[in-house]
Design an enzyme around this catalytic site. Structure first.
Site, short mmCIF file in Angstrom:
data_model
loop_
_atom_site.label_atom_id
_atom_site.label_comp_id
_atom_site.label_asym_id
_atom_site.label_seq_id
_atom_site.Cartn_x
_atom_site.Cartn_y
_atom_site.Cartn_z
N ALA A 61 0.83 -1.21 0.00
CA ALA A 61 0.00 0.00 0.00
C ALA A 61 0.86 1.26 0.00
O ALA A 61 1.79 1.39 0.79
CB ALA A 61 -0.91 0.01 1.23
N GLY A 66 6.70 0.57 5.53
CA GLY A 66 7.66 -0.21 4.76
C GLY A 66 7.63 0.13 3.29
O GLY A 66 8.68 0.18 2.63
N CYS A 67 6.46 0.40 2.76
CA CYS A 67 6.33 0.71 1.33
C CYS A 67 7.00 2.04 1.00
O CYS A 67 7.62 2.19 -0.05
CB CYS A 67 4.86 0.73 0.93
N THR A 68 6.92 3.00 1.92
CA THR A 68 7.58 4.28 1.71
C THR A 68 9.10 4.11 1.77
O THR A 68 9.82 4.65 0.92
CB THR A 68 7.08 5.31 2.74
N ALA A 71 10.19 2.43 -1.54
CA ALA A 71 10.11 3.35 -2.67
C ALA A 71 11.21 4.41 -2.60
O ALA A 71 11.85 4.72 -3.62
CB ALA A 71 8.73 4.01 -2.72
#
Length: 190
Positions: A61, A66-68, A71
């Protein structure tokens, strides 16, 4: 006899289901796909095959912890990746509007693809769960980021010949870029 036949059908379906959950393996041909990108354009893998290695990373998401981190690591290593001949695309179940906000908020310098129905994830064999939404503030305004599905965090590298050359099903979001670069450097030194 009817029970035996039914049992065989059930076993066959179960084996197909388990095989599908394993996803693509190294050496398999990557699926051909198109998807809406964060800028609203259509991104087509055919425009990159044969020219670059393609890192396709699936993440749960946009604008979550973690996704930030994952990225931003790809963002921070963009020059190194480009020098190595790598095109990076991040794929999630987020809608285009959410991806646009994510890209803007984190100053991301690579393409994010919207896979709201999970079709790309399914083609790669990436496990999915239900979607959802989160609220985030960007430039002083609150936004709701909506995703149709939530994909597991998996990373693939597709070779110039369209074959999967790398697959990681246990991605550490902070180390993903480093592991991808190490793999590419190792391959180049062979």
């Amino acid at each position: 006899m009817k029970t035996l036949f039914s049992s065989i059908i059930v076993l066959m379906l179960a084996s197909f289901t388990l095989a599908g959950q394993q996803g693509l393996a190294i050496g398999d041909k990557a699926p051909l796909f198109k998807a809406k990108a964060d800028d609203g354009s259509t991104w087509d893998i055919n425009n990159y095959l044969g020219k670059n290695l393609i890192v396709v990373y699936f993440y749960p998401a946009a604008m979550t912890g973690g996704c930030t981190k994952q990225a931003c690591s790809y963002r921070d290593h963009r020059t190194e990746l480009q020098t190595a001949g790598v095109e990076v695309v991040g794929v999630s179940g987020d809608n285009v509007e959410g991806l646009t906000l994510f890209k803007k908020a984190e100053n991301l310098n690579f393409t994010l693809l919207s896979d709201e129905k999970g079709d790309i994830a399914k083609a790669f064999g990436v496990p999915l769960s239900d979607g959802g939404s989160i609220k985030r503030t960007v430039e002083g305004a609150e936004h709701e980021l909506v995703r149709g599905v939530t994909a597991k965090r998996w990373t693939f590298i597709i070779g110039k010949d369209r074959k999967i050359v790398y697959k990681n099903e246990s991605v550490n979001p902070e180390k993903d870029t480093e592991e991808v670069l190490n793999f590419i450097k190792l391959q180049a030194s062979r």
